[in-house]
Write an enzyme that holds these catalytic residues in place. Structure first.
Site, PDB file in Angstrom:
ATOM      1  N   GLU A  48      -8.414   4.031  -2.858  1.00  0.00           N
ATOM      2  CA  GLU A  48      -8.090   2.598  -3.427  1.00  0.00           C
ATOM      3  C   GLU A  48      -9.178   1.446  -2.402  1.00  0.00           C
ATOM      4  OE1 GLU A  48      -4.231   0.528  -2.603  1.00  0.00           O
ATOM      5  OE2 GLU A  48      -4.841  -0.346  -4.476  1.00  0.00           O
ATOM      6  N   SER A 100       0.859  -1.195  -0.061  1.00  0.00           N
ATOM      7  CA  SER A 100       0.010  -0.193   0.046  1.00  0.00           C
ATOM      8  C   SER A 100       0.880   1.230   0.269  1.00  0.00           C
ATOM      9  CB  SER A 100      -0.804   0.023   1.262  1.00  0.00           C
ATOM     10  OG  SER A 100      -0.083  -0.163   2.223  1.00  0.00           O
ATOM     11  N   CYS A 117      -3.403  -4.355  -8.202  1.00  0.00           N
ATOM     12  CA  CYS A 117      -2.838  -2.931  -8.240  1.00  0.00           C
ATOM     13  C   CYS A 117      -3.504  -2.383  -9.634  1.00  0.00           C
ATOM     14  CB  CYS A 117      -1.717  -2.753  -8.088  1.00  0.00           C
ATOM     15  SG  CYS A 117      -0.270  -3.400  -9.058  1.00  0.00           S
TER      16      CYS A 117
HETATM   17  P1  NAD Z   1       0.387  -3.786   2.668  1.00  0.00           P
HETATM   18  O1  NAD Z   1       1.003  -2.479   2.504  1.00  0.00           O
HETATM   19  O2  NAD Z   1      -0.448  -3.871   4.122  1.00  0.00           O
HETATM   20  O3  NAD Z   1       1.492  -4.621   3.159  1.00  0.00           O
HETATM   21  C1  NAD Z   1       2.480  -4.961   2.294  1.00  0.00           C
HETATM   22  C2  NAD Z   1       3.642  -5.500   3.000  1.00  0.00           C
HETATM   23  O4  NAD Z   1       4.146  -4.500   4.006  1.00  0.00           O
HETATM   24  C3  NAD Z   1       3.409  -6.856   3.708  1.00  0.00           C
HETATM   25  O5  NAD Z   1       4.526  -7.753   3.715  1.00  0.00           O
HETATM   26  C4  NAD Z   1       3.261  -6.286   5.020  1.00  0.00           C
HETATM   27  O6  NAD Z   1       3.919  -7.260   6.074  1.00  0.00           O
HETATM   28  C5  NAD Z   1       4.252  -5.131   5.321  1.00  0.00           C
HETATM   29  N1  NAD Z   1       3.649  -4.254   5.972  1.00  0.00           N
HETATM   30  C6  NAD Z   1       2.343  -3.941   6.549  1.00  0.00           C
HETATM   31  N2  NAD Z   1       2.113  -2.609   7.294  1.00  0.00           N
HETATM   32  C7  NAD Z   1       3.467  -2.333   7.523  1.00  0.00           C
HETATM   33  C8  NAD Z   1       4.025  -1.099   7.977  1.00  0.00           C
HETATM   34  N3  NAD Z   1       3.212  -0.347   8.963  1.00  0.00           N
HETATM   35  N4  NAD Z   1       5.569  -1.229   8.275  1.00  0.00           N
HETATM   36  C9  NAD Z   1       6.130  -2.109   7.412  1.00  0.00           C
HETATM   37  N5  NAD Z   1       5.757  -2.899   6.735  1.00  0.00           N
HETATM   38  C10 NAD Z   1       4.416  -3.272   6.831  1.00  0.00           C
HETATM   39  O7  NAD Z   1      -0.340  -4.186   1.497  1.00  0.00           O
HETATM   40  P2  NAD Z   1      -1.079  -5.453   1.461  1.00  0.00           P
HETATM   41  O8  NAD Z   1      -2.401  -5.153   1.868  1.00  0.00           O
HETATM   42  O9  NAD Z   1      -0.328  -6.582   1.449  1.00  0.00           O
HETATM   43  O10 NAD Z   1      -1.515  -5.393  -0.240  1.00  0.00           O
HETATM   44  C11 NAD Z   1      -2.222  -4.573  -1.107  1.00  0.00           C
HETATM   45  C12 NAD Z   1      -1.701  -3.374  -1.513  1.00  0.00           C
HETATM   46  O11 NAD Z   1      -0.543  -3.706  -2.417  1.00  0.00           O
HETATM   47  C13 NAD Z   1      -2.657  -2.495  -2.304  1.00  0.00           C
HETATM   48  O12 NAD Z   1      -2.599  -1.118  -2.050  1.00  0.00           O
HETATM   49  C14 NAD Z   1      -2.189  -2.680  -3.736  1.00  0.00           C
HETATM   50  O13 NAD Z   1      -2.596  -1.582  -4.455  1.00  0.00           O
HETATM   51  C15 NAD Z   1      -0.754  -2.805  -3.454  1.00  0.00           C
HETATM   52  N6  NAD Z   1      -0.071  -3.467  -4.749  1.00  0.00           N
HETATM   53  C16 NAD Z   1       0.498  -2.797  -5.501  1.00  0.00           C
HETATM   54  C17 NAD Z   1       1.387  -3.119  -6.488  1.00  0.00           C
HETATM   55  C18 NAD Z   1       1.961  -2.168  -7.615  1.00  0.00           C
HETATM   56  O14 NAD Z   1       2.756  -2.752  -8.372  1.00  0.00           O
HETATM   57  N7  NAD Z   1       2.002  -0.958  -7.322  1.00  0.00           N
HETATM   58  C19 NAD Z   1       1.387  -4.446  -6.807  1.00  0.00           C
HETATM   59  C20 NAD Z   1       0.556  -5.567  -5.643  1.00  0.00           C
HETATM   60  C21 NAD Z   1      -0.158  -4.856  -4.605  1.00  0.00           C
END
Ligand code: NAD
Length: 490
Positions: free
Chosen positions: A381, A232, A287
């Protein structure tokens, strides 16, 4: 007392090609979104676990980097074969932990194969440069690996997103610490086994599970040279700032709000089916998913067809689950809020239940019309199978809506006019553009990455652009001809 059974053994970290128990005291349940059943527990690792993984990577990386790239890619030719050989097993695992449909899960493995094929072609792309810059004086440029790299990945593609980085970064001579999503940690563990079976030396690929604590530790770790992040936007920003403050290179991909602009001359059936597939594929948890549709002028007939298409998409049949109960509640909250603010729900996916899988987390496809650009469903989103339709009178008005959104991952236009398409290709503020394509993912060798709040850092995460990220250049100047009269430069 009721005993709760779990399908898999509790997870460990994977360091030096061995299962290593985490020092962490915390652990989380991994549930299958398909039916809410318990799959296993995943440990929340600590800095001590990371130190172990980094030490293993540091020990292994110099010998791996010293191997010619043509030899290193042999591992990935074998890995590619193993992905193909194990495609059904991997598909089942992805489906179980993520909740997507069989076809979608299988497509992840197929895309992982394509990513690996690109890595196998890297020797053709990284051969360096040489020029005689003065008489008898030559400059050469060679690529060296960055060293120890860490990759943090999201829940929505448990196999494909890890493979965005594994083959390229490792084939280019780096050692890796992978931090899977704590919601879907199982597929990565299977990939680790396949890499070992393909002949990857111990210590080159390591897995450390966890959440925020371990991600912060890897941003801070003095012996990690580069961090890639996919997730995210809020977290992408934190990871980018934290890694950069420790002078690491970082590329951090964030969230998205992809706009599809539909013009009155668009092919109605093709447009409706593409929009429906884009908003509902992977239950909208992509995404690259269409999240907003900007309807320009008289396109009611296309909206009607879109609703017909959406009604054919049935949870548990051709629509997978969303990742968690919290995600289901969040998505449904967005729909209710839009309704309360005056938008019209044309197809309503709230309260979806799949018979026999009542414990699963399902939201049906949802089409919301007459959304205003200021509403939360238009700006934020949602990450569910929901499309918000905004109406505009002109293409410029539609582009202003698209440009006004803070994200910039993808944007598409549906039209039969080459001129209008070219105009959108130029004016849309997004890194990946589609013309009559609902999910404009660039295929290898082209690279993947958005603009604006959808990506932080220079360059993209896959394809040719990623070569810059995973390597550093060495420039050497040589003179072997003692008799050569050289000029002021040397
Ligand atoms: P997320 O940001 O919650 O988590 C992603 C990763 O970060 C995980 O491994 C999680 O353990 C870690 N994380 C979560 N909170 C954290 C924090 N506060 N500090 C450090 N690390 C932390 O995302 P998600 O819910 O797993 O995935 C969905 C999101 O990913 C959506 O926003 C989607 O658009 C995005 N996404 C983007 C792409 C791209 O190419 N731009 C591709 C796939 C997914």
């Amino acid at each position: 007392m009721e005993t709760i059974t779990q399908k898999y053994a509790d997870l460990t970290n994977y360091i030096n090609s061995k299962p290593i128990k985490s020092h962490g005291q915390r652990r989380l349940e991994v549930l299958s979104p398909l039916d809410g059943s318990l799959l296993c527990h995943v440990p929340m690792s600590t800095r001590a676990d990371l130190d172990q993984a980094v030490a293993a990577a540091q020990k292994a990386q110099p010998a791996w980097a010293a191997m010619p790239i043509k030899e290193r890619v042999q591992v990935f030719f074998r890995y590619r074969h193993l992905l193909e050989k194990n495609i059904d097993e991997l598909t089942a695992l992805i489906q179980e932990e993520n909740g997507k449909t069989w076809t979608e899960a299988r497509a992840e493995v197929e895309k992982s194969i394509e990513l690996t094929e690109f890595a196998c072609s890297l020797p053709q792309l990284v051969q360096g440069e040489l020029l005689e810059v003065s008489k008898g004086v030559e400059c050469r440029v060679e690529r060296y690996p960055v060293g120890i790299v860490a990759c943090v990945v999201p829940f929505n593609f448990p196999c494909m997103v890890p493979n965005w980085t594994i083959p390229n970064a490792i084939a280019l001579g780096n050692a890796m610490i992978m931090k899977p999503s704590e919601l879907v940690p199982l597929s990565t563990m299977r990939l680790a086994e396949l890499l070992k079976e393909a002949g990857l030396p111990d210590g080159i690929f390591n897995v450390v599970h966890g959440d925020r604590e371990i991600v912060e530790a890897l941003c801070d770790h003095p012996d990690i040279d580069a961090v890639s992040f996919v997730g995210s936007t809020a977290v992408a920003k934190q990871v980018f700032i934290r890694s950069s403050s420790h002078l690491k290179r970082c590329v951090a991909l964030g969230g998205a709000k992809n706009h599809l602009i539909v013009l009155p001359d668009a092919n109605p059936n093709m447009t409706a089916s593409n929009v429906a597939a884009s908003m509902s594929g992977c239950a909208g948890q992509r995404c690259m998913a269409a999240s907003a549709m900007v309807a320009v002028g008289s396109v009611q007939h296309i909206i009607d067809l879109l609703c017909e298409e959406a009604r054919q998409i049935v949870p548990g049949k051709n629509l997978g689950a969303v990742i968690s109960r919290q995600a289901k509640e969040r998505i449904e909250r967005y729909i209710t809020e839009a309704e309360q603010q005056g938008a019209k729900i044309l197809v309503d996916g709230r309260n979806a239940i799949v018979p026999g899988k009542e414990g699963g987390f399902y939201v049906g496809p949802t089409v919301i019309d007459f959304v205003q650009p200021t509403m939360s469903v238009a700006r934020e989103e949602i990450f569910g199978p929901v499309i918000s339709i905004m109406r505009s009178n002109t293409l410029d008005e539609a582009l202003a809506i698209e440009n006004g959104n803070e994200y910039g991952n993808a944007a598409s236009v549906f039209t039969q006019s080459g001129g209008a398409a070219r105009y959108v290709m130029d004016k849309a503020s997004a890194g990946m553009i589609g013309v009559n394509i609902g999910v404009p993912v660039p295929r290898e060798p082209f690279s993947f990455g958005g603009w604006n709040e959808s990506k932080f850092g220079v360059g993209d995460i896959t394809g040719k652009s990623s070569i810059e990220f995973w390597t550093k250049l060495k420039k050497t100047t040589t003179k072997w001809d003692a008799a050569a009269r050289t000029n002021w430069m040397s």
